[in-house]
Design a protein around this motif. Structure first.
Motif, PDB file in Angstrom:
ATOM      1  N   ARG A 287       0.854  -1.179   0.000  1.00 58.61           N
ATOM      2  CA  ARG A 287       0.000   0.000   0.000  1.00 58.61           C
ATOM      3  C   ARG A 287       0.897   1.237   0.000  1.00 58.61           C
ATOM      4  NH1 ARG A 287      -2.720  -3.872  -0.408  1.00 58.61           N
ATOM      5  NH2 ARG A 287      -4.704  -4.387   0.619  1.00 58.61           N
ATOM      6  N   ASP A 289       2.111   4.507   1.747  1.00 62.78           N
ATOM      7  CA  ASP A 289       2.172   5.052   3.098  1.00 62.78           C
ATOM      8  C   ASP A 289       2.034   6.568   3.014  1.00 62.78           C
ATOM      9  OD1 ASP A 289       2.435   4.322   5.856  1.00 62.78           O
ATOM     10  OD2 ASP A 289       4.401   5.274   5.861  1.00 62.78           O
ATOM     11  N   SER A 294       5.982   6.857  -1.166  1.00 66.85           N
ATOM     12  CA  SER A 294       6.168   6.019   0.017  1.00 66.85           C
ATOM     13  C   SER A 294       5.566   4.636  -0.222  1.00 66.85           C
ATOM     14  CB  SER A 294       5.530   6.686   1.237  1.00 66.85           C
ATOM     15  OG  SER A 294       4.132   6.858   1.036  1.00 66.85           O
ATOM     16  N   ARG A 296       4.189   0.982   2.046  1.00 63.92           N
ATOM     17  CA  ARG A 296       4.003   0.109   3.208  1.00 63.92           C
ATOM     18  C   ARG A 296       3.851  -1.309   2.690  1.00 63.92           C
ATOM     19  NH1 ARG A 296      -0.598   1.817   5.384  1.00 63.92           N
ATOM     20  NH2 ARG A 296      -1.921   0.045   4.800  1.00 63.92           N
ATOM     21  N   GLU A 298       3.948  -5.454   3.604  1.00 66.65           N
ATOM     22  CA  GLU A 298       3.802  -6.441   4.658  1.00 66.65           C
ATOM     23  C   GLU A 298       3.919  -7.839   4.071  1.00 66.65           C
ATOM     24  OE1 GLU A 298       0.090  -5.666   6.523  1.00 66.65           O
ATOM     25  OE2 GLU A 298       0.812  -3.896   7.621  1.00 66.65           O
ATOM     26  N   GLY A 347      13.813   4.187   6.407  1.00 69.99           N
ATOM     27  CA  GLY A 347      12.521   3.615   6.734  1.00 69.99           C
ATOM     28  C   GLY A 347      12.532   2.867   8.047  1.00 69.99           C
ATOM     29  N   ARG A 361       6.393  -5.867   8.750  1.00 66.63           N
ATOM     30  CA  ARG A 361       5.962  -4.641   8.092  1.00 66.63           C
ATOM     31  C   ARG A 361       7.183  -3.767   7.779  1.00 66.63           C
ATOM     32  NH1 ARG A 361       1.673  -1.802  11.453  1.00 66.63           N
ATOM     33  NH2 ARG A 361       0.371  -3.397  10.444  1.00 66.63           N
ATOM     34  N   LEU A 363       8.185   0.006   6.178  1.00 64.55           N
ATOM     35  CA  LEU A 363       7.723   1.354   5.819  1.00 64.55           C
ATOM     36  C   LEU A 363       8.871   2.114   5.183  1.00 64.55           C
ATOM     37  CD1 LEU A 363       5.747   2.282   9.084  1.00 64.55           C
ATOM     38  CD2 LEU A 363       4.848   1.291   6.973  1.00 64.55           C
TER      39      LEU A 363
END
Length: 369
Positions: A287, A289, A294, A296, A298, A347, A361, A363
């Motif tokens: 996704r 961020d 950015s 994200r 997982e 990150g 996760r 980031l």
């Protein structure tokens, strides 16, 4: 006056003064030998301690001279007694000042022999105490480095032994005619060769991590093709799990170094495959961020998960979280390398909460620092 009495003591007003210096009791001598007697530890400066030492010596010598003059003690006896008393005072006070230095010398000699467990008792607040505290930190770091080195040798030796033994057995059987070089046999040899390649790659990444001289080439790229190619590559190596790639939106793009991010996702996927049951599912969710570019990301598996107490340690070198369901154990370097690559991007990587399995996760800010 009896010279022997002068040596033993001087009677003044019914009181016998010991001019030969204070008598050291057995507990005091024992404390001196152990280095536990440190009466000047409260002082925060070595200069202040030296000043107290001089003042104490002058005070004791002046007091004894005054008492000796009043008692009309001969000068030579008074000089000897005063000198011995000052020497005793200096011994008591200076012994505690120099005790950390002697302990550091003994600890350094032990380190030269390979013993990094020695520590210095740092109770004083002056420069020597600060040096003792820094010495203890250095000793702890050296002990950790030595432990990591031993663990690295043990882990690498263990990991190399299995594929090398398997390759040796396969090649020996083909040479002896026991097995024919059919696709199954060659596939087994290829699998063990791939294990060796992964181990060598991790060791090279570890050397780059220690050197800190790895450039970061960030650019914008499409996330879904990147993850799809990576899962296809992992599946081609004989993985027995199913992959689910979930990218929202479908045309999601991110700004990062694809090569470094490939290291991150490869290690996370390999870790997830190793801890997942046979025929399990490894899911990759991507996704956007906060901020443009950015990401994200997982990675979710169906393994036993990581206990809460170990979640902060799984990203350290040589730490293995959970129990693998496969005989292909890891070296404990994959997650450490992943954290290093994420840190290069500025990150964050962590173990997220999950109802089952383990969820890692990542980031990425989109603007590497």
């Amino acid at each position: 006056m009896d010279p022997h009495r002068a040596r033993r003591g001087l009677r003044v007003g019914g009181t016998v003064l010991n001019l030969a210096g204070p008598r050291t009791t057995r507990p005091l001598r024992a404390r001196l030998r152990r280095g536990n007697l440190r009466p000047l530890d409260r002082l925060r400066s070595i200069k202040a301690k030296l000043g107290v030492l001089v003042i104490a010596s002058v005070f004791v010598s002046t007091l004894l001279i005054i008492l000796g003059l009043r008692a009309e003690v001969r000068f030579r006896y008074m000089l000897v007694s005063t000198s011995l008393a000052c020497l005793a005072v200096t011994l008591v006070l200076a012994h505690g000042m120099t005790s950390p230095l002697r302990e550091m010398t003994a600890a350094a000699q032990a380190m030269a022999r390979g013993d990094y467990s020695r520590r210095v008792r740092a109770t004083s607040r002056d420069e020597v105490g600060q040096l003792a505290t820094a010495f203890n930190r250095m000793a702890a770091d050296l002990e950790a480095v030595d432990r990591h080195r031993r663990e690295l040798v043990a882990n690498v030796s263990h990991e190399l032994r299995t594929p090398i033994s398997a390759l040796h057995a396969v090649l020996e059987n083909m040479v002896d005619g026991v097995q024919k070089p059919d696709p199954d046999t060659l596939g087994l040899a290829l699998t063990q060769t791939a294990r060796l390649g992964r181990l060598v790659s991790q060791l090279l990444d570890l050397s780059r991590l220690d050197s800190g001289a790895v450039p970061l080439h960030a650019r914008e790229f499409a996330v879904r093709p990147f993850l799809a190619a990576l899962t296809d590559e992992t599946g081609a190596l004989g993985s027995d799990v199913h992959f689910v790639v979930d990218v929202v939106p479908a045309d999601l793009t991110a700004v990062a170094d694809p090569e470094r991010l490939h290291q991150v996702v490869t290690n996370l996927v390999a870790n997830a495959c190793r801890h997942s049951p046979f025929g399990g599912t490894v899911s990759l969710h991507a996704r956007r961020d906060e901020g443009p570019g950015s990401l994200r990301l997982e990675v979710q598996d169906e393994g036993p998960g990581i206990p809460h107490g170990e979640r902060g340690r799984v990203f350290e070198r040589f730490t293995r979280g959970g129990e693998s369901s496969s005989t292909d154990g890891g070296t404990g370097l994959g997650l450490a390398i992943a954290r290093w690559a994420v840190d290069l991007h500025g990150g964050d990587i962590s173990v997220a909460e999950s109802s089952h399995g383990c969820r890692i996760r990542v980031l990425l800010p989109g603007d590497p620092v």
